[in-house]
Design a protein around this motif. Structure first.
Motif, short mmCIF file in Angstrom:
data_model
loop_
_atom_site.label_atom_id
_atom_site.label_comp_id
_atom_site.label_asym_id
_atom_site.label_seq_id
_atom_site.Cartn_x
_atom_site.Cartn_y
_atom_site.Cartn_z
N SER A 126 0.82 -1.22 0.00
CA SER A 126 0.00 0.00 0.00
C SER A 126 0.85 1.26 0.00
O SER A 126 0.35 2.35 -0.29
CB SER A 126 -0.92 0.01 1.23
N ARG A 127 2.16 1.13 0.31
CA ARG A 127 3.05 2.30 0.33
C ARG A 127 3.85 2.45 -0.95
O ARG A 127 4.60 3.42 -1.09
CB ARG A 127 4.03 2.20 1.52
N THR A 128 3.71 1.52 -1.87
CA THR A 128 4.49 1.60 -3.12
C THR A 128 3.95 2.71 -4.00
O THR A 128 2.75 2.76 -4.28
CB THR A 128 4.46 0.27 -3.88
N ARG A 129 4.84 3.59 -4.44
CA ARG A 129 4.42 4.72 -5.27
C ARG A 129 5.10 4.74 -6.63
O ARG A 129 4.67 5.49 -7.51
CB ARG A 129 4.72 6.05 -4.55
N ARG A 151 -0.25 -1.29 -15.83
CA ARG A 151 -1.67 -1.04 -16.12
C ARG A 151 -2.54 -1.49 -14.94
O ARG A 151 -3.53 -0.84 -14.60
CB ARG A 151 -2.09 -1.78 -17.39
N ARG A 152 -2.16 -2.61 -14.31
CA ARG A 152 -2.93 -3.10 -13.15
C ARG A 152 -2.76 -2.18 -11.96
O ARG A 152 -3.69 -2.00 -11.18
CB ARG A 152 -2.48 -4.52 -12.77
N TYR A 153 -1.58 -1.62 -11.82
CA TYR A 153 -1.30 -0.71 -10.69
C TYR A 153 -1.04 0.68 -11.27
O TYR A 153 0.07 1.19 -11.25
CB TYR A 153 -0.09 -1.22 -9.91
N ASP A 154 -2.10 1.28 -11.77
CA ASP A 154 -1.92 2.51 -12.55
C ASP A 154 -1.59 3.73 -11.70
O ASP A 154 -1.37 4.82 -12.22
CB ASP A 154 -3.14 2.78 -13.43
N HIS A 155 -1.55 3.56 -10.36
CA HIS A 155 -1.14 4.67 -9.51
C HIS A 155 0.39 4.74 -9.38
O HIS A 155 0.91 5.73 -8.84
CB HIS A 155 -1.74 4.52 -8.11
N LEU A 156 1.09 3.73 -9.87
CA LEU A 156 2.54 3.70 -9.75
C LEU A 156 3.19 4.55 -10.84
O LEU A 156 2.81 4.47 -12.00
CB LEU A 156 3.07 2.27 -9.83
N GLN A 157 4.19 5.32 -10.45
CA GLN A 157 4.95 6.12 -11.41
C GLN A 157 6.10 5.27 -11.96
O GLN A 157 6.80 4.59 -11.21
CB GLN A 157 5.52 7.36 -10.73
N LEU A 158 6.29 5.33 -13.27
CA LEU A 158 7.41 4.63 -13.90
C LEU A 158 8.54 5.62 -14.12
O LEU A 158 8.44 6.53 -14.95
CB LEU A 158 7.00 4.00 -15.22
N ILE A 159 9.60 5.45 -13.35
CA ILE A 159 10.78 6.32 -13.41
C ILE A 159 11.90 5.53 -14.08
O ILE A 159 12.33 4.50 -13.57
CB ILE A 159 11.21 6.76 -12.00
#
Length: 367
Positions: A126-129, A151-159
């Motif tokens: 729940s803390r993964t961003r 796509r499944r975890y679309d709140h995650l930023q891809l850096i």
């Protein structure tokens, strides 16, 4: 001696153009934040097909400024987690720690040296961003599995940490333009290398670009007005001018790297060495050509005695470093195998065919 990386030979190919570029800046009398920097930012953004390029002092600053910008925008907070490959160069992890975020180490695949998509999802909490995707050794770490995961975890930023993969592509798109934002290093030994330190951030997000630029300029987007507690992180005009010259040759240089790597893969035949397979050639600009050997240090000495210089990337994994003592007891067997067995062969665009043949012959004779 066949040097691991012969920067003098690499840059000598463009000596006249580099001199003209440097002299243009010297005679122009404007040495920071001028027309050369603006032109390089525009040209590099166009090369990557992204909207914004913000230059800075180095690759570590680029990563650090990106994460700091997310915090300033309220999209990340202290303690939030960022997934990162366990076998990366430590700069990727330092940037996360410096911003009060939590690095979460994910094991790589032994055949690609890239972060293992199968292991990523089990690390998400729940803390993964965000996911810091490091295109290690010049190979694109992005793939269909990671695309589906995001796509499944679309709140995650891809850096993207694109320090080692300038010009690399995935499905006709260049690394540095695949994610939400990317960091680039132009350290002299990179595929696109300056003659000193330099870095950049690229993104399509206007607001993120504005905050990154302000943070690298003392926290200011307007002279003497400071919206953030920033730092001084900028490229100089000479480095920008030199990078403009070298950008014109990046794709050709990468093709030469790929040709050398293809020859290594096709002709190194020694059961004591684990050489990348033909599949490793795809989506790869070969900043580094890695092989694995159980007796790596002996192999390195053997090659040096025959006039072949090699390097190790990297002898001590991040989780075994003193600065991350709380990780020292972690068991990361794949990462540890890579760090114990990896040896990098000479591979750069000024390497001759005769030198490549000599290196292959020496490796095949190794007992």
């Amino acid at each position: 001696m066949i040097k691991y990386l012969d920067l003098q030979k690499i840059n000598a190919r463009h000596e006249e153009e580099l001199h003209r570029a440097a002299n243009r800046v010297i005679s122009g009398g404007w040495y920071l934040q001028g027309s050369e920097t603006a032109a390089f930012e525009e040209e590099y953004a166009r090369y990557l097909s992204v909207r914004h390029c913000i230059t800075c002092a180095n690759g570590l600053d680029a990563l650090t400024l990106i994460l700091r910008a997310y915090i300033e925008l309220g999209e990340m907070h202290a303690g939030d987690e960022i997934l990162v490959p366990a076998n990366t160069y430590i700069a990727s992890i330092l940037a996360i720690s410096e911003n009060g975020l939590t690095p979460v180490l994910v094991e790589p695949r032994i055949d690609t040296f890239q972060i293992d998509p199968e292991r990523m999802e089990e690390k998400i909490t729940s803390r993964t961003r965000g996911v810091m995707l490091v295109h290690l050794y010049g190979r694109c770490a992005y793939n269909d599995q990671i695309c589906a995961l995001l796509r499944r975890y679309d709140h995650l930023q891809l850096i993207e940490d694109n320090a080692q993969a300038h010009g690399c592509t995935w499905q006709h798109r260049r690394t540095g333009g695949l994610g939400d934002v990317a960091a680039h290093s132009f350290y002299p030994g990179k595929n696109l290398g300056a003659l000193g330190d330099a870095g950049a951030v690229t993104t399509n997000r206007v607001e993120l670009a504005e905050v990154v630029r302000a943070l690298g300029n003392y926290g200011s987007n307007r002279k003497y007005v400071f919206d953030f507690i920033g730092r001084n992180s900028r490229i100089d005009e000479i480095q920008a001018a030199l990078l403009r010259v070298k950008l014109n040759y990046l794709d050709a240089d990468n093709r030469r790297r790929q040709a050398i790597a293809s020859k290594y893969i096709a002709h190194i035949c020694n059961p004591k060495l684990t050489v990348p397979t033909v599949d490793y050639l795809s989506n790869n600009v070969f900043h580094i050509f890695p092989l694995l050997c159980r007796h790596r240090d002996y192999l390195q000495t053997y090659l040096l005695e025959r006039g072949i210089q090699t390097l190790i990337h990297y002898p001590i994994p991040p989780h075994r470093q003193r600065c991350y003592a709380h990780w020292n007891e972690l068991s990361l067997p794949i990462t540890e195998q890579i760090h114990c067995q990896e040896l990098s062969l000479p591979l750069h665009p000024a390497l001759t065919d005769d030198e490549v043949d000599y290196i292959i012959a020496a490796l095949n004779d190794y007992e």
